[in-house]
Design a protein around this motif. Sequence first.
Motif, PDB file in Angstrom:
ATOM      1  N   GLY A  59       5.184   0.284  -2.352  1.00 54.57           N
ATOM      2  CA  GLY A  59       4.299   0.131  -0.928  1.00 54.57           C
ATOM      3  C   GLY A  59       3.109  -0.896  -1.281  1.00 54.57           C
ATOM      4  N   ILE A  60       1.874  -0.672  -2.221  1.00 51.35           N
ATOM      5  CA  ILE A  60       0.582  -1.239  -2.790  1.00 51.35           C
ATOM      6  C   ILE A  60       0.427  -2.253  -3.311  1.00 51.35           C
ATOM      7  CG2 ILE A  60      -1.139  -0.987  -4.742  1.00 51.35           C
ATOM      8  CD1 ILE A  60      -1.207   2.202  -3.280  1.00 51.35           C
ATOM      9  N   LEU A  61       1.554  -2.322  -3.953  1.00 53.46           N
ATOM     10  CA  LEU A  61       2.369  -4.367  -4.327  1.00 53.46           C
ATOM     11  C   LEU A  61       2.975  -4.994  -3.715  1.00 53.46           C
ATOM     12  CD1 LEU A  61       3.280  -2.506  -8.077  1.00 53.46           C
ATOM     13  CD2 LEU A  61       1.025  -3.478  -7.857  1.00 53.46           C
ATOM     14  N   GLY A  62       3.792  -4.181  -3.030  1.00 54.86           N
ATOM     15  CA  GLY A  62       3.829  -5.367  -1.985  1.00 54.86           C
ATOM     16  C   GLY A  62       3.319  -5.885  -0.682  1.00 54.86           C
ATOM     17  N   HIS A  63       2.370  -5.085  -0.266  1.00 50.29           N
ATOM     18  CA  HIS A  63       1.068  -5.408   0.613  1.00 50.29           C
ATOM     19  C   HIS A  63      -0.002  -5.829  -0.177  1.00 50.29           C
ATOM     20  CE1 HIS A  63      -1.387  -5.310   3.778  1.00 50.29           C
ATOM     21  NE2 HIS A  63      -2.567  -4.231   3.196  1.00 50.29           N
ATOM     22  N   ASN A  64      -0.335  -5.968  -1.167  1.00 46.99           N
ATOM     23  CA  ASN A  64      -1.392  -6.705  -2.138  1.00 46.99           C
ATOM     24  C   ASN A  64      -0.319  -8.693  -3.127  1.00 46.99           C
ATOM     25  OD1 ASN A  64      -3.935  -5.294  -1.943  1.00 46.99           O
ATOM     26  ND2 ASN A  64      -2.304  -3.926  -2.101  1.00 46.99           N
ATOM     27  N   LEU A  65       0.169  -8.093  -3.336  1.00 45.08           N
ATOM     28  CA  LEU A  65       1.251  -9.374  -4.261  1.00 45.08           C
ATOM     29  C   LEU A  65       1.829 -10.310  -2.633  1.00 45.08           C
ATOM     30  CD1 LEU A  65       2.768  -7.916  -6.604  1.00 45.08           C
ATOM     31  CD2 LEU A  65       0.952  -8.987  -6.988  1.00 45.08           C
ATOM     32  N   ILE A  66       2.703  -9.589  -1.266  1.00 42.73           N
ATOM     33  CA  ILE A  66       2.998  -9.991  -0.584  1.00 42.73           C
ATOM     34  C   ILE A  66       2.997 -10.478   0.595  1.00 42.73           C
ATOM     35  CG2 ILE A  66       6.111 -10.668   0.264  1.00 42.73           C
ATOM     36  CD1 ILE A  66       6.700  -9.243  -2.467  1.00 42.73           C
ATOM     37  N   GLY A  67       2.119  -9.628   0.808  1.00 44.02           N
ATOM     38  CA  GLY A  67       2.055  -9.311   2.044  1.00 44.02           C
ATOM     39  C   GLY A  67       2.795  -7.681   3.033  1.00 44.02           C
ATOM     40  N   LEU A 305       4.456   7.678   2.067  1.00 48.74           N
ATOM     41  CA  LEU A 305       3.959   7.028   1.571  1.00 48.74           C
ATOM     42  C   LEU A 305       4.169   5.612   2.030  1.00 48.74           C
ATOM     43  CD1 LEU A 305       1.624   8.511  -0.377  1.00 48.74           C
ATOM     44  CD2 LEU A 305       2.977   9.893   0.857  1.00 48.74           C
ATOM     45  N   ALA A 306       4.875   5.413   1.430  1.00 48.97           N
ATOM     46  CA  ALA A 306       6.007   3.611   0.949  1.00 48.97           C
ATOM     47  C   ALA A 306       4.535   3.156   2.463  1.00 48.97           C
ATOM     48  CB  ALA A 306       7.176   3.771   1.197  1.00 48.97           C
ATOM     49  N   ALA A 307       4.821   4.283   4.043  1.00 54.77           N
ATOM     50  CA  ALA A 307       3.765   3.735   5.188  1.00 54.77           C
ATOM     51  C   ALA A 307       2.595   3.189   4.268  1.00 54.77           C
ATOM     52  CB  ALA A 307       4.449   3.765   5.657  1.00 54.77           C
ATOM     53  N   MET A 308       2.305   3.440   3.544  1.00 60.42           N
ATOM     54  CA  MET A 308       0.362   4.469   3.768  1.00 60.42           C
ATOM     55  C   MET A 308       0.388   2.611   2.578  1.00 60.42           C
ATOM     56  SD  MET A 308      -1.996   6.548   4.362  1.00 60.42           S
ATOM     57  CE  MET A 308      -0.860   7.936   4.388  1.00 60.42           C
ATOM     58  N   GLY A 309       0.864   2.890   1.700  1.00 63.27           N
ATOM     59  CA  GLY A 309       1.479   1.641   0.422  1.00 63.27           C
ATOM     60  C   GLY A 309       1.193   0.456   1.109  1.00 63.27           C
ATOM     61  N   LEU A 310       1.898   0.099   2.008  1.00 66.67           N
ATOM     62  CA  LEU A 310       2.439  -0.802   2.608  1.00 66.67           C
ATOM     63  C   LEU A 310       1.042  -1.408   3.384  1.00 66.67           C
ATOM     64  CD1 LEU A 310       5.722  -0.674   3.634  1.00 66.67           C
ATOM     65  CD2 LEU A 310       5.029  -2.461   2.328  1.00 66.67           C
ATOM     66  N   GLU A 311      -0.479  -0.029   4.057  1.00 67.19           N
ATOM     67  CA  GLU A 311      -1.331  -0.455   4.550  1.00 67.19           C
ATOM     68  C   GLU A 311      -2.168  -0.304   3.638  1.00 67.19           C
ATOM     69  OE1 GLU A 311      -1.636   1.722   8.430  1.00 67.19           O
ATOM     70  OE2 GLU A 311      -0.286   0.543   9.486  1.00 67.19           O
ATOM     71  N   THR A 312      -2.389  -0.455   2.126  1.00 64.58           N
ATOM     72  CA  THR A 312      -3.453  -0.273   1.080  1.00 64.58           C
ATOM     73  C   THR A 312      -3.865  -1.349   0.837  1.00 64.58           C
ATOM     74  OG1 THR A 312      -2.960   1.741   0.920  1.00 64.58           O
ATOM     75  CG2 THR A 312      -4.482   0.878  -0.617  1.00 64.58           C
ATOM     76  N   ASP A 313      -5.026  -2.128   1.192  1.00 62.73           N
ATOM     77  CA  ASP A 313      -5.712  -3.022   0.221  1.00 62.73           C
ATOM     78  C   ASP A 313      -6.493  -2.786  -0.811  1.00 62.73           C
ATOM     79  OD1 ASP A 313      -7.085  -5.771  -0.086  1.00 62.73           O
ATOM     80  OD2 ASP A 313      -7.263  -5.796   1.736  1.00 62.73           O
ATOM     81  N   LEU A 314      -5.799  -3.152  -2.394  1.00 60.57           N
ATOM     82  CA  LEU A 314      -6.833  -2.678  -3.613  1.00 60.57           C
ATOM     83  C   LEU A 314      -8.413  -3.048  -3.359  1.00 60.57           C
ATOM     84  CD1 LEU A 314      -3.789  -3.363  -5.660  1.00 60.57           C
ATOM     85  CD2 LEU A 314      -4.928  -1.709  -5.486  1.00 60.57           C
ATOM     86  N   ARG A 315      -8.739  -4.257  -2.659  1.00 58.32           N
ATOM     87  CA  ARG A 315      -9.690  -4.605  -3.127  1.00 58.32           C
ATOM     88  C   ARG A 315     -10.643  -3.827  -2.357  1.00 58.32           C
ATOM     89  NH1 ARG A 315      -9.195 -10.473  -0.271  1.00 58.32           N
ATOM     90  NH2 ARG A 315      -8.064  -9.348   1.026  1.00 58.32           N
ATOM     91  N   LYS A 316     -10.385  -3.263  -1.256  1.00 59.21           N
ATOM     92  CA  LYS A 316     -11.083  -1.875  -0.327  1.00 59.21           C
ATOM     93  C   LYS A 316     -10.520  -0.504  -1.421  1.00 59.21           C
ATOM     94  CE  LYS A 316     -10.406  -3.370   4.435  1.00 59.21           C
ATOM     95  NZ  LYS A 316      -9.797  -3.339   5.414  1.00 59.21           N
ATOM     96  N   LEU A 317     -10.225  -0.259  -2.044  1.00 64.18           N
ATOM     97  CA  LEU A 317      -9.763   0.707  -2.872  1.00 64.18           C
ATOM     98  C   LEU A 317     -10.894   0.794  -3.599  1.00 64.18           C
ATOM     99  CD1 LEU A 317      -7.777   3.744  -2.996  1.00 64.18           C
ATOM    100  CD2 LEU A 317      -6.058   1.910  -4.762  1.00 64.18           C
ATOM    101  N   ALA A 318     -10.932  -0.476  -4.305  1.00 63.09           N
ATOM    102  CA  ALA A 318     -11.692  -0.210  -5.461  1.00 63.09           C
ATOM    103  C   ALA A 318     -13.090  -0.341  -5.083  1.00 63.09           C
ATOM    104  CB  ALA A 318     -11.244  -1.509  -6.643  1.00 63.09           C
ATOM    105  N   ALA A 319     -13.716  -0.947  -3.902  1.00 57.14           N
ATOM    106  CA  ALA A 319     -15.133  -0.474  -3.831  1.00 57.14           C
ATOM    107  C   ALA A 319     -15.202   0.847  -3.324  1.00 57.14           C
ATOM    108  CB  ALA A 319     -15.091  -1.287  -1.986  1.00 57.14           C
ATOM    109  N   ARG A 320     -13.851   2.481  -3.362  1.00 58.05           N
ATOM    110  CA  ARG A 320     -14.535   3.270  -3.790  1.00 58.05           C
ATOM    111  C   ARG A 320     -15.802   3.742  -5.157  1.00 58.05           C
ATOM    112  NH1 ARG A 320     -12.362   2.064   0.633  1.00 58.05           N
ATOM    113  NH2 ARG A 320     -11.850   3.524   2.261  1.00 58.05           N
ATOM    114  N   GLY A 321     -15.279   2.871  -6.018  1.00 60.14           N
ATOM    115  CA  GLY A 321     -15.763   3.010  -7.491  1.00 60.14           C
ATOM    116  C   GLY A 321     -15.233   4.651  -7.904  1.00 60.14           C
ATOM    117  N   LEU A 322     -15.942   4.932  -9.577  1.00 62.86           N
ATOM    118  CA  LEU A 322     -15.719   5.925 -10.331  1.00 62.86           C
ATOM    119  C   LEU A 322     -15.646   7.266  -9.495  1.00 62.86           C
ATOM    120  CD1 LEU A 322     -16.440   4.701 -12.985  1.00 62.86           C
ATOM    121  CD2 LEU A 322     -14.075   4.335 -12.379  1.00 62.86           C
TER     122      LEU A 322
END
Length: 350
Positions: A59-67, A305-322
């Motif tokens: 879901g994350i890959l689909g949202h961030n690569l295709i939308g 979880l697929a639905a969750m991934g389809l609404e997840t933006d990797l840029r926002k995910l990365a902003a959470r840091g380590l």
Amino acid sequence: MSSLANAAPQHRLARFTRHVTAVTPGLLLTAAIAAASIALHALPGAANLSPMLLAIVIGILGHNLIGTPAWAMPGVKLSLRRVLRFAIILLGLQLTTDQLIEVGGEGLAIIAATLLATFGFTTWLGRRLGVERKLAELIAAGTSICGASAIIATNTVTRADDEDVAYGVACVTVFGSAAMITLPLLAAPLGLDARTFGLWTGASIHEIAQVVAAAFQAGPDAGEFGTIAKLSRVAMLAPLVIGLGMLARARLRHAPGSAGHAAPPMPWFVLGFVAMIGVNHLVAIPGGVKSEIVALTTFMLSMALAAMGLETDLRKLAARGLRPALLGLAAALFVASFSLTLIKLTGWHG
């Protein structure tokens, strides 16, 4: 009057038809991703990867690569709400009160104490590390109870961003997998017999599948008891989520400027989860039917979880840091060491 009486049912039918038409494409999309994740899980070398993890990754890959297309959004949101809640209710059919009795009072006390201590430690450390409260609660729930299932159930009251949920799922997957590999290597050096090792895995490893994979490495007795101990831990999901819902509502009532904000919903669906445990105890469900229910539950959780991934933006995910990852690591180390300490101190042998 008769024409008005006939118009009301027709209006309701038309509204229902529009709703079904709107949600069907998105439901089919999340179902397709769930089916693909289960198929990938069955491939050689992928058995230790949860279908739920694979579904959120797809879901994350689909949202961030295709939308995620706009036409899918109504069904995606339905998967995140109704489908998820029904799946959690069905999860109760994997438990019986007989299994809880088999673990015994002392074993259940060890599991409950580990759960509460881990949740408390993780949320406390999250504050010290500066991890946002909602994300810390999700990592705490996933580590202390049952991985991704606990995270998405807890989020019904925590109401964190989808990126927080994705981060939490990633944490419990990575560190749960590490525990799945590491704990069997420690069983002999620590002098743990089969049932004691089973209790340790069931009380400390994140996902049910990870517990099964780890516990059965010490033999069938360890594997069966580890699975029962883990399912007993899953049963504690209901009081935790209800308790968090009550805290969230109380927090909102006392927060300044909270007027006009909708209170988090009470997670009444977890009472359905508890009811299904009772049904499974009272009604003898044939093994074949139960296997199908387990498969359906996994499929529906994977849809969520697929639905969750389809609404997840990797840029926002990365902003959470380590820092949240460090929190997940610390929580995993705490749950394993705390549960083992209790087992050793009490001299538990099953």
